[in-house]
Design an enzyme around this catalytic site. Structure first.
Site, PDB file in Angstrom:
ATOM      1  NE  ARG A  50      -2.916   0.284   3.337  1.00  0.00           N
ATOM      2  CZ  ARG A  50      -2.188   0.427   4.449  1.00  0.00           C
ATOM      3  NH1 ARG A  50      -1.428   1.482   4.633  1.00  0.00           N
ATOM      4  NH2 ARG A  50      -2.233  -0.508   5.384  1.00  0.00           N
ATOM      5  CE1 TYR A 102     -17.785  10.343 -15.898  1.00  0.00           C
ATOM      6  CE2 TYR A 102     -17.158  10.517 -13.603  1.00  0.00           C
ATOM      7  CZ  TYR A 102     -17.539   9.752 -14.686  1.00  0.00           C
ATOM      8  OH  TYR A 102     -17.673   8.408 -14.544  1.00  0.00           O
ATOM      9  CG  ASP A 174     -11.367  15.054 -14.744  1.00  0.00           C
ATOM     10  OD1 ASP A 174     -10.661  14.508 -15.609  1.00  0.00           O
ATOM     11  OD2 ASP A 174     -12.356  14.499 -14.219  1.00  0.00           O
ATOM     12  CE  LYS A 199     -14.074   6.848 -18.079  1.00  0.00           C
ATOM     13  NZ  LYS A 199     -14.434   8.106 -17.445  1.00  0.00           N
TER      14      LYS A 199
END
Ligand SMILES: *Cc1c(COP(=O)(O)O)cnc(C)c1O
Length: 381
Positions: A50, A102, A174, A199
């Site tokens: 992690r 979005y 973004d 994406k």
């Protein structure tokens, strides 16, 4: 030659680390390990997955390199990246954001951030005066998405950075739609860049991932601390998929963008199409602003049908595109924004933003554009 001096196609293939330092293998291995041996009880470079692992660091460095920044953080999804970036705000802070966000970001900002004591004002981001008017003494940041989706409104990034500097605010962008290949914004002064790597960066419809990038050492330290504490990191196998997807980003994006331009032009001339929104069209209202801060129009366009009754038959007849809420893959994706990507947005807001139920978005893939066109024209009837 230093990596940052290579041209982008070379950076994409070789990234910052293009082979395994231990064996010379042509890809960095998937370090599928949750923990790392501490020799004689002392931690080495890695101690627990992690906190950091070689697969993740490799891809984080690759995306940071593309953005022209020093630090990258790979997260479990684009939304995890947005949540991580916005962890730089705290209870009592205020954020200014565009209304036409979005859909998932809209949900996060309207439904979850207020529970953390962070208030958000939504304004029209095509108007710098409205952004400035929304700034109050508690404002700590401005969140931007340009072009917006699916309305394709363009925000003036230089103007927003200037405003932010004047008021001592953090800027979050973004950059999912444009990718660092078409819109390099760290050099325009944006503090924190976010990607849904699900994406274009991943690009193959097989991955959920997000990346946060910054060139600021202090912000990077805080982001690392949050991500280590919160744990929404990208797993090693997904880091490998993302790194592999990145290698062909330029080829994919160039091809898809070229086809998007052609489809946008042809759809504009189609009698059943009322309007097309695509920055590459001559009649795109904010074309000059877009191309002052980006080098391409991208591979996504939206179009509105003359009549809402044409939507259902089109979705029924069309064969090639996947009908789904996503974008940026090798396959063409057709989205009915009203019911899919923007389902979380209240009807009044959708109407105000021009997201009608006759609006469709196409994320153009890398199929042969003539096949895509024939399929669309046939489905339009
Ligand atoms: C998809 C998307 C997101 C969210 O990313 P996930 O990987 O789905 O969590 C955020 N912003 C934009 C612009 C997107 O298209």
């Amino acid at each position: 030659m230093a990596e940052q001096n290579y041209r982008v196609a070379t950076q994409l293939v070789h990234q910052r680390q293009d082979r395994d330092p231990h064996t010379g293998a042509s890809t960095v291995p998937i370090y599928q390990a949750s923990t790392y041996h501490h020799p004689a009880g002392q931690p080495g470079e890695y101690d627990y997955a992690r906190s950091g692992n070689p697969s993740r660091e490799q891809v984080e460095q690759a995306v940071a390199l593309l953005e022209g920044a020093q630090f990258g953080f790979a997260c479990a999804s684009g939304m995890a990246a947005i949540g991580t970036a916005l962890s730089l705000l705290k209870s009592g802070d205020h954020l200014v954001a565009p209304e036409d966000l979005y859909g998932g970001s809209y949900r996060y900002l309207t439904q979850l951030l207020p529970d953390l004591g962070i208030e958000v004002s939504y304004v029209d981001f095509t108007d710098l005066e409205q952004i400035e008017a929304a700034i109050n003494p508690r404002t700590r940041g401005i969140f931007v998405e340009t072009p917006s989706n699916p309305s394709f409104l363009i925000s003036d990034l230089r103007g927003i950075v200037a405003l932010a500097k004047q008021h001592d605010l953090l800027t979050f962008l973004d950059n999912t739609f444009m990718t660092p290949l078409l819109q390099r914004t760290i050099e325009l002064g944006i503090d924190v860049v976010i990607h849904s790597a699900t994406k274009f960066l991943g690009g193959h419809g097989d991955l959920l991932a997000g990346v946060v990038v910054t060139d600021d050492k202090v912000l990077a330290k805080r982001l690392r601390r949050f991500l280590n504490g919160f744990g929404a990191v990208l797993g090693p196998f997904d880091c490998f998929l993302l790194s592999r997807g990145l290698k062909t980003l330029k080829l994919r994006l160039d091809a898809a963008q070229q086809s998007a331009q052609l489809l946008a032009e042809r759809l504009s001339a189609h009698p059943k199409v009322a309007r097309v929104a695509y920055p590459g069209l001559d009649d795109f209202p904010q074309k000059q602003l877009h191309f002052s801060q980006a080098t391409g129009a991208g591979a996504v366009l939206s179009f509105e049908l003359q009549d809402v009754s044409l939507v259902a038959p089109l979705l029924q007849r069309v064969k090639l595109p996947i009908i789904a809420p996503s974008l940026g893959g090798v396959e063409t994706i057709l989205t009915h924004c009203w019911s899919m990507s923007h389902a979380a947005m209240p009807i009044e807001v959708k109407q105000r933003l021009g997201i009608s139920d006759g609006l469709l978005r196409i994320s153009v893939g890398i199929e042969d554009v003539e096949d895509l066109w024939e399929d669309l024209v046939t489905a339009l009837g």
